[in-house]
Design a protein around this motif. Structure first.
Motif, PDB file in Angstrom:
ATOM      1  N   SER A  29       0.990  -1.162  -0.067  1.00  0.00           N
ATOM      2  CA  SER A  29      -0.036  -0.040   0.004  1.00  0.00           C
ATOM      3  C   SER A  29       0.829   1.361  -0.022  1.00  0.00           C
ATOM      4  O   SER A  29       0.411   2.455  -0.283  1.00  0.00           O
ATOM      5  N   PHE A  30       2.220   1.027   0.283  1.00  0.00           N
ATOM      6  CA  PHE A  30       2.924   2.226   0.158  1.00  0.00           C
ATOM      7  C   PHE A  30       3.796   2.390  -1.209  1.00  0.00           C
ATOM      8  O   PHE A  30       4.702   3.327  -1.140  1.00  0.00           O
ATOM      9  N   LEU A  31       3.672   1.482  -1.978  1.00  0.00           N
ATOM     10  CA  LEU A  31       4.170   1.543  -3.131  1.00  0.00           C
ATOM     11  C   LEU A  31       3.613   1.676  -4.455  1.00  0.00           C
ATOM     12  O   LEU A  31       2.255   1.526  -4.400  1.00  0.00           O
ATOM     13  N   ASP A  32       4.215   2.247  -5.371  1.00  0.00           N
ATOM     14  CA  ASP A  32       3.453   2.673  -6.764  1.00  0.00           C
ATOM     15  C   ASP A  32       3.463   1.689  -7.493  1.00  0.00           C
ATOM     16  O   ASP A  32       4.079   1.684  -8.644  1.00  0.00           O
ATOM     17  N   VAL A  33       2.729   0.404  -7.420  1.00  0.00           N
ATOM     18  CA  VAL A  33       2.623  -0.525  -8.180  1.00  0.00           C
ATOM     19  C   VAL A  33       1.168  -0.476  -9.133  1.00  0.00           C
ATOM     20  O   VAL A  33       0.273  -0.269  -8.438  1.00  0.00           O
ATOM     21  N   GLY A  34       1.462  -0.828 -10.407  1.00  0.00           N
ATOM     22  CA  GLY A  34       0.539  -0.803 -11.196  1.00  0.00           C
ATOM     23  C   GLY A  34      -0.173  -2.228 -11.376  1.00  0.00           C
ATOM     24  O   GLY A  34      -0.813  -2.903 -10.542  1.00  0.00           O
ATOM     25  N   VAL A  35       0.144  -2.831 -12.532  1.00  0.00           N
ATOM     26  CA  VAL A  35      -0.444  -4.319 -12.853  1.00  0.00           C
ATOM     27  C   VAL A  35       0.280  -5.148 -11.759  1.00  0.00           C
ATOM     28  O   VAL A  35       1.633  -5.015 -11.490  1.00  0.00           O
ATOM     29  N   ILE A  36      -0.194  -6.135 -11.385  1.00  0.00           N
ATOM     30  CA  ILE A  36       0.289  -7.181 -10.743  1.00  0.00           C
ATOM     31  C   ILE A  36       1.444  -7.743 -11.135  1.00  0.00           C
ATOM     32  O   ILE A  36       1.634  -8.036 -12.306  1.00  0.00           O
ATOM     33  N   GLY A  37       2.562  -7.498 -10.377  1.00  0.00           N
ATOM     34  CA  GLY A  37       3.900  -8.276 -10.926  1.00  0.00           C
ATOM     35  C   GLY A  37       4.839  -7.167 -11.289  1.00  0.00           C
ATOM     36  O   GLY A  37       5.932  -7.682 -11.523  1.00  0.00           O
ATOM     37  N   THR A  38       4.504  -6.017 -11.467  1.00  0.00           N
ATOM     38  CA  THR A  38       5.236  -5.096 -11.976  1.00  0.00           C
ATOM     39  C   THR A  38       5.905  -4.338 -10.490  1.00  0.00           C
ATOM     40  O   THR A  38       5.301  -4.634  -9.352  1.00  0.00           O
ATOM     41  N   GLY A  39       7.123  -3.783 -10.759  1.00  0.00           N
ATOM     42  CA  GLY A  39       7.666  -3.245  -9.567  1.00  0.00           C
ATOM     43  C   GLY A  39       7.321  -1.846  -9.256  1.00  0.00           C
ATOM     44  O   GLY A  39       6.226  -1.241  -9.853  1.00  0.00           O
ATOM     45  N   GLY A  40       7.577  -1.324  -8.127  1.00  0.00           N
ATOM     46  CA  GLY A  40       7.053  -0.028  -7.649  1.00  0.00           C
ATOM     47  C   GLY A  40       7.929   0.929  -6.889  1.00  0.00           C
ATOM     48  O   GLY A  40       8.665   0.103  -5.909  1.00  0.00           O
ATOM     49  N   GLU A  41       7.841   2.170  -6.775  1.00  0.00           N
ATOM     50  CA  GLU A  41       8.577   2.997  -6.006  1.00  0.00           C
ATOM     51  C   GLU A  41       7.844   3.401  -4.758  1.00  0.00           C
ATOM     52  O   GLU A  41       6.486   3.292  -4.607  1.00  0.00           O
ATOM     53  N   PHE A  42       8.526   3.603  -3.832  1.00  0.00           N
ATOM     54  CA  PHE A  42       8.006   3.980  -2.403  1.00  0.00           C
ATOM     55  C   PHE A  42       7.511   5.429  -2.565  1.00  0.00           C
ATOM     56  O   PHE A  42       8.097   6.269  -2.933  1.00  0.00           O
ATOM     57  N   VAL A  43       5.963   5.472  -2.315  1.00  0.00           N
ATOM     58  CA  VAL A  43       5.379   6.759  -2.394  1.00  0.00           C
ATOM     59  C   VAL A  43       4.812   7.443  -1.154  1.00  0.00           C
ATOM     60  O   VAL A  43       3.854   8.188  -1.071  1.00  0.00           O
ATOM     61  N   GLY A  44       5.109   6.616  -0.115  1.00  0.00           N
ATOM     62  CA  GLY A  44       4.571   7.189   1.073  1.00  0.00           C
ATOM     63  C   GLY A  44       2.945   7.144   1.390  1.00  0.00           C
ATOM     64  O   GLY A  44       2.538   5.988   0.673  1.00  0.00           O
ATOM     65  N   PHE A  45       2.398   8.030   1.760  1.00  0.00           N
ATOM     66  CA  PHE A  45       0.968   8.122   1.810  1.00  0.00           C
ATOM     67  C   PHE A  45      -0.051   8.557   0.777  1.00  0.00           C
ATOM     68  O   PHE A  45      -0.905   8.550   0.756  1.00  0.00           O
ATOM     69  N   GLN A  49      -3.868   8.964   0.121  1.00  0.00           N
ATOM     70  CA  GLN A  49      -4.653  10.167  -0.187  1.00  0.00           C
ATOM     71  C   GLN A  49      -5.539  10.122  -1.496  1.00  0.00           C
ATOM     72  O   GLN A  49      -6.618  10.557  -1.295  1.00  0.00           O
ATOM     73  N   ARG A  50      -4.961   9.448  -2.160  1.00  0.00           N
ATOM     74  CA  ARG A  50      -5.704   9.300  -3.667  1.00  0.00           C
ATOM     75  C   ARG A  50      -7.083   8.507  -3.370  1.00  0.00           C
ATOM     76  O   ARG A  50      -7.930   8.856  -3.830  1.00  0.00           O
ATOM     77  N   VAL A  51      -6.729   7.442  -2.751  1.00  0.00           N
ATOM     78  CA  VAL A  51      -8.065   6.449  -2.367  1.00  0.00           C
ATOM     79  C   VAL A  51      -9.186   7.385  -1.649  1.00  0.00           C
ATOM     80  O   VAL A  51     -10.370   7.598  -2.069  1.00  0.00           O
ATOM     81  N   LEU A  52      -8.721   8.046  -0.629  1.00  0.00           N
ATOM     82  CA  LEU A  52      -9.599   8.741   0.367  1.00  0.00           C
ATOM     83  C   LEU A  52     -10.246   9.933  -0.454  1.00  0.00           C
ATOM     84  O   LEU A  52     -11.375  10.406  -0.231  1.00  0.00           O
ATOM     85  N   ASN A  53      -9.462  10.477  -1.593  1.00  0.00           N
ATOM     86  CA  ASN A  53     -10.254  11.687  -2.216  1.00  0.00           C
ATOM     87  C   ASN A  53     -10.868  11.129  -3.446  1.00  0.00           C
ATOM     88  O   ASN A  53     -11.605  11.954  -4.260  1.00  0.00           O
ATOM     89  N   SER A  54     -10.774   9.805  -3.910  1.00  0.00           N
ATOM     90  CA  SER A  54     -11.540   9.473  -4.918  1.00  0.00           C
ATOM     91  C   SER A  54     -12.901   9.342  -4.877  1.00  0.00           C
ATOM     92  O   SER A  54     -13.423   9.224  -3.630  1.00  0.00           O
ATOM     93  N   ARG A  55     -13.824   9.561  -5.912  1.00  0.00           N
ATOM     94  CA  ARG A  55     -15.017   9.694  -5.732  1.00  0.00           C
ATOM     95  C   ARG A  55     -15.850   8.312  -5.486  1.00  0.00           C
ATOM     96  O   ARG A  55     -16.953   8.240  -4.891  1.00  0.00           O
ATOM     97  N   ALA A  56     -15.210   7.311  -5.624  1.00  0.00           N
ATOM     98  CA  ALA A  56     -15.610   5.872  -5.333  1.00  0.00           C
ATOM     99  C   ALA A  56     -15.511   5.412  -4.031  1.00  0.00           C
ATOM    100  O   ALA A  56     -16.583   4.773  -3.479  1.00  0.00           O
ATOM    101  N   ALA A 257      -5.064  -0.346  -4.516  1.00  0.00           N
ATOM    102  CA  ALA A 257      -6.260  -1.229  -3.991  1.00  0.00           C
ATOM    103  C   ALA A 257      -5.634  -1.668  -2.662  1.00  0.00           C
ATOM    104  O   ALA A 257      -6.555  -1.967  -1.927  1.00  0.00           O
ATOM    105  N   ALA A 258      -4.573  -1.786  -2.562  1.00  0.00           N
ATOM    106  CA  ALA A 258      -3.928  -2.445  -0.971  1.00  0.00           C
ATOM    107  C   ALA A 258      -4.310  -1.330  -0.105  1.00  0.00           C
ATOM    108  O   ALA A 258      -4.549  -1.652   0.971  1.00  0.00           O
ATOM    109  N   ALA A 259      -4.100  -0.124  -0.479  1.00  0.00           N
ATOM    110  CA  ALA A 259      -4.296   1.035   0.490  1.00  0.00           C
ATOM    111  C   ALA A 259      -5.779   0.949   0.828  1.00  0.00           C
ATOM    112  O   ALA A 259      -6.124   1.173   2.018  1.00  0.00           O
TER     113      ALA A 259
END
Lengths: 292, 276, 431
Positions: A29-45, A49-56, A257-259
């Motif tokens: 939930s702290f990584l910027d991962v897109g498609v399952i299996g790709t790598g991701g950078e650490f992006v903090g919170f 933030q994006r989840v909490l601000n999303s309309r859904a 999704a993890a977040a």
């Protein structure tokens, strides 16, 4: 410490299959991962933030609450009614008590097939019967609006799970001493008074655990909703588990999704703590604390 | 009509209504699965079949691997049942008969395993199982199913274990029996209805599981019944006859099983009188 | 269950099962090719297996096998399998699925092989474009699928409806056909690919084919889309109330059973009669076009095969198998795993004798030729205008077109509001 040794296999099993995955989920939930299996950078919170601000997000939380309350209410009513009926003396009672469990033992997929078919409008049996009885003038679209789809899904899901609850309640009723009812009979208590003053308190420990476990089970229901409506129509049945699946596998935003999953688990944990704190039966005369 | 007769009539009406809610959908599956295709989708549904055919069942058997799915489901469910019974009984015995500091907390923690939904655990579990080389194996499903069956099983066993007098165990140990002998010869026989209920609960939990089976199993040879059934739903065409035959055939084994042992499940729970 | 022995038995049973599950598969010397496809209905699996068996018998050095997956799960399962290292060698695809797997770096470019098939068998023009991106071709087109309006001839005749020249005619006809327990049209409003397809078909015939501008920005919210959505909402009033839960199959049942006078659908020849329709009563026509639209068309899906293995020997074996499939006689059999639904994508397949000799194809030859004709001018959302933008994968995976359709049908928004909301949802999806 034999006791510890005997519990540890199960404890270790659950650690491996639940605690470890939870840990990786939180990490994700702290990584910027897109498609399952790709790598991701650490992006903090940022994911949070994006989840909490999303309309859904908040509407889905709300729908999950509606889902849990709807299921809880309907299943409780159905299960209590069925348990009271099956607790009366009648011929074939043992048989009826065994087979009441039937909906619970069939795979979800079967329940989905049969209900979707029965509730359809091209020759669906439910619409046909209602039309012939004159209850309705036009066919009902059981999945045609967000609200009706939600109600239909709650009905289908409750049909599947109330039998187990019925049996558990029946079992609890067996555990209530007959003397209490006899005494109440002498005092001239009505059936309703006996129900509220003896049956309900006597069932409290069972109801507590079933309320807790049942809530946790139903908040996490995914397959019935996803396979029938996919969260629609117009997101009307997009509960949290469906939203999370959506984010992870259809929007290709695994980190987000993890977040969302962690946020949901946090909400459920808060609910659980509150539930235990306010509702746990405390019985002074017993050394075990009720909800064990 | 006498008061007595009236109350009996009400009673049987209520029982009939309750059982209808339970049974009617199943009647509808089975009675429709033997109709000709055109009668199945007819706009005026028939309560009793006007045509009779076993084509849909023949189609099911000839065109899907139903026997393989059935075997797989039985294997996975039986193994889940066996492991769950062993783990849950041993844990419940430890928790309720040999309490230790923190055993109550631990017990609660076990039940709270349900806080974390399967759909959330899907991703990390997939990665974990794949790194253990367990994808597309029945073992993977067994592992998962035990996880979701065991916690509730521990709770089910509590009522049974708690109701056995400690004096019996003490007597056994005075006779020089080891803890294992005590467990197997004294405690378990008394708790056997509970163990039977747990076994059946675990079996059913595994039998009905869909989500993990659909993702973790890749090859047709390892598929379980629910996933196999979902497979014949098909993307573009709905063959209601085949689908209903599939639903019927998927339900049949478990109904047969329940004819044999269903009463133990329900009676087990009822006799134990879950006291919580 | 309560004796010691049976408990021990159970324990051993469990252990034995563990062992069984751990037995590794037997190794073999031949090159093994694993195919994943999503054609689950039993007779399709059987047909593919027949071709595989024939190929394996004729090619001792290669062992091809199929694992059948479902479209519902492949979007989850395929990426996960690539990561876990157990991906198949050949994976079937539709245009918007390819970018996802490409993002994982697992798809091999197949320019040379596609050129070879084009030379020997002659691809139709619509075939290759959806799989061309960044200067390469990423999958081998296998077949086409196209929508048309299917109807019950007697319903239209009774209502005295002859030709539908434009949307006004169409709206009148649908209204006239509704009544007496019959719905004038079956229009889906589910959140799924089927609804995406039908909504897009309306958009095409309102002149709103392009989702993107040339620079990759969205142009969804425009006058033509609004017109298409408004009209979709208008016709939906004459559609069955359960159409928000429909997929293709329900539409089929509705048409075949006579509950719907017409549906917008692929060519499912197999199910019409099974659903109660009289084969002589099945009509097909092009979707009517909105007034003033110059390039009408229909939605079409070119299905293809991606090569995922990076092993040269396996790639060559995979090509060998596909060469076998494209042999006209084999190709006809291959397409007719679902007669009508899967349309040829090569000239030689169009001529194939086995294709035209399937009993259902013979029976519905006229209808099928009509659809085949439309399919050659087919198009697909996000793959028009000569450019492909990978972000279409996110738009279609979430079924945003059908979500917009639901805004109109279920929530009662007007076209303008729905188009605006739709563009917002799309921006959110691809940002």
């Amino acid at each position: 410490m034999l006791g510890v040794a005997l519990v540890s296999p199960l404890a270790l099993w659950l650690l491996a299959t639940i605690a470890y995955p939870i840990f990786s989920l939180i990490r994700l939930s702290f990584l910027d991962v897109g498609v399952i299996g790709t790598g991701g950078e650490f992006v903090g919170f940022e994911n949070y933030q994006r989840v909490l601000n999303s309309r859904a997000f908040w509407p889905s939380m709300g729908r999950s609450v509606v889902w849990v309350l709807g299921n809880g209410l309907l299943q409780t009513v159905l299960a209590f009614s069925a348990a009271l009926v099956l607790n009366m003396p009648f011929r074939g009672r043992a048989l009826a008590r065994t087979w009441v469990i039937l909906p619970w033992i069939v795979p979800t997929v079967v329940a989905i097939i049969v209900w979707k078919w029965m509730l359809g409008t091209s020759g669906g049996i439910v619409n046909t019967i209602l039309l012939r009885l004159g209850v309705i003038q036009e066919q009902l679209g059981f999945f045609s609006t967000g609200n009706s789809a939600m109600a239909s899904l709650v009905g289908i899901n409750s049909w599947r799970f109330f039998p187990l609850l019925t049996i558990i309640i029946l079992a609890g009723m067996q555990g209530i001493s007959k003397d209490l009812y006899d005494a109440a009979g002498v005092d001239g208590a009505s059936a309703w008074q006996r129900f509220t003053n003896i049956t309900i308190p006597g069932l409290k420990p069972v109801l507590f655990v079933m309320g807790l476990v049942g809530t946790l089970w139903s908040v996490n229901i995914f397959d019935v909703i996803y396979l029938i409506t996919g969260g629609g129509p117009s997101r009307g049945t997009l509960t949290m588990p469906v939203l999370i699946y959506d984010m992870a596998f259809l929007q290709y935003r695994l980190g987000r999704a993890a977040a969302a999953a962690v946020l949901m688990a946090a909400a459920v944990t808060l609910f659980t703590i509150a539930f235990i704190y306010f509702l746990a039966p405390r019985e002074a005369d017993d050394d075990d604390e009720g909800w064990q | 009509m006498t008061e007595h007769k009236r109350s009996a009539a009400i009673r049987y009406t209520l029982v009939t209504l309750t059982m209808c809610l339970i049974i009617a959908p199943f009647y509808w599956i089975y009675s429709s699965s033997v109709k000709e295709s055109t009668e199945i989708v007819s706009l005026a549904p028939t309560l009793f079949p006007q045509t009779f055919t076993l084509t849909h069942y023949a189609n099911l058997l000839s065109s899907s691997d139903y026997p393989i799915y059935l075997t797989n489901s039985v294997v996975v469910s039986a193994a889940t049942m066996a492991i769950t019974v062993v783990l849950a009984t041993s844990a419940a015995y430890g928790l309720y008969r040999l309490p230790f500091p923190g055993s109550k907390t631990l017990y609660r923690m076990i039940l709270l395993a349900y806080i974390f939904p399967g759909s959330l655990l899907l991703i990390p579990l997939y990665v974990m199982l794949s790194s253990l080389n367990l994808l597309d194996t029945q073992l993977a499903l067994i592992i998962i199913n035990v996880t979701f069956a065991a916690p509730f099983s521990v709770w089910l066993l509590k009522a049974f274990f708690a109701s056995i007098p400690f004096e019996l165990e003490e007597a056994a140990s005075l006779d020089g029996a080891s803890w294992l002998q005590t467990l197997l010869r004294v405690v378990l026989p008394l708790a056997s209805p509970g163990v039977a209920s747990v076994a059946i609960f675990a079996f059913i939990t595994s039998w009905t599981e869909y989500m993990f089976a659909s993702i973790l199993i890749i090859s047709d040879a390892n598929r379980t019944l629910p996933v196999g059934l979902a497979g014949i739903i098909g993307q573009y065409v709905i063959d209601w006859g085949l689908l209903l035959a599939g639903a019927g055939a998927t339900t049949l084994p478990i109904i047969l099983l329940f004819v044999l042992i269903g009463r133990y499940f329900v009676q087990g729970l009822l006799e134990g009188g879950v006291k919580a | 269950m309560n004796s010691k022995h049976s408990r021990i038995c159970l324990t051993f049973l469990g252990l034995a099962l563990f062992m069984l599950a751990l037995v590794p598969a037997q190794a073999q010397d031949a090159v093994e090719i694993v195919i994943w496809h999503m054609e689950q209905p039993p007779q399709r699996v059987e047909r593919v297996q027949g071709l595989i068996d024939e190929f394996n018998a004729a090619n001792p050095g290669i062992v091809v096998s199929q694992d059948v997956q479902s479209w519902g799960e492949i979007y989850t399962k395929a990426p996960a399998s690539v990561v876990a290292g157990n991906a198949p060698d050949i994976l079937f695809a539709i245009p918007d699925f390819t970018p996802i797997i490409r993002e994982l770096g697992a798809v091999q470019p197949v320019d040379d092989f596609v050129a070879e098939i084009d030379e020997t068998h002659g691809y139709f023009d619509v075939g290759i474009e959806p799989y061309t991106s960044d200067g390469h071709v990423w999958a081998i087109p296998l077949w086409n699928m196209a929508h048309a309006i299917w109807y019950n001839i007697d319903d239209l005749e009774e209502a005295g409806i002859e030709e539908l020249n434009n949307w006004a005619d169409w709206a009148n006809a649908v209204e006239a056909l509704t009544g007496d327990g019959r719905y004038g049209i079956g229009l889906p409003a589910n959140r799924n690919l089927y609804t995406d397809q039908v909504v897009y078909n309306f958009m095409i015939n309102a002149g709103a084919s392009d989702l993107y501008n040339d620079d990759g920005s969205l142009r969804f919210n425009n006058e033509q889309t609004v017109q298409a959505l408004d009209f979709y909402g208008q016709l939906s009033q004459f559609s069955p109330p359960d159409s928000p839960s429909w997929a293709w199959g329900e539409a089929e049942v509705c048409l075949g059973s006579g509950a719907c006078a017409m549906v917008n659908q692929f060519a499912f020849l197999r199910s019409y009669e099974a659903n109660g329709g009289d084969p002589a009563n099945l009509g097909v026509m092009r979707m009517p076009v909105a007034e003033g639209v110059e390039d009408p068309g229909t939605i079409s899906y070119v299905n293809a095969a991606m090569i995922l293995t990076d092993d040269m020997a396996k790639q060559e074996a995979a090509y060998e198998f596909l060469r076998f499939i494209f042999q006209p006689d084999n190709y006809g059999l291959f397409l007719n795993m679902e007669p009508g639904l899967f349309l040829p994508i090569t000239e030689s397949g169009f001529e194939s004798e086995t294709y035209w000799s399937d009993p259902l194809v013979v029976q519905y030859r006229d209808q099928l030729e009509t659809v085949l004709d439309y399919s050659r001018s087919g198009r697909l959302f996000g793959f028009t205008g000569g450019q492909t933008f990978p972000s279409i994968a996110r738009i279609s995976a979430q079924n945003l077109l059908s979500q917009v359709g639901q805004l109109v049908v279920v929530d009662g928004l007007d076209g303008a509001a729905a188009a605006e909301e739709g563009e917002y949802l799309m921006m959110e999806a691809i940002e």
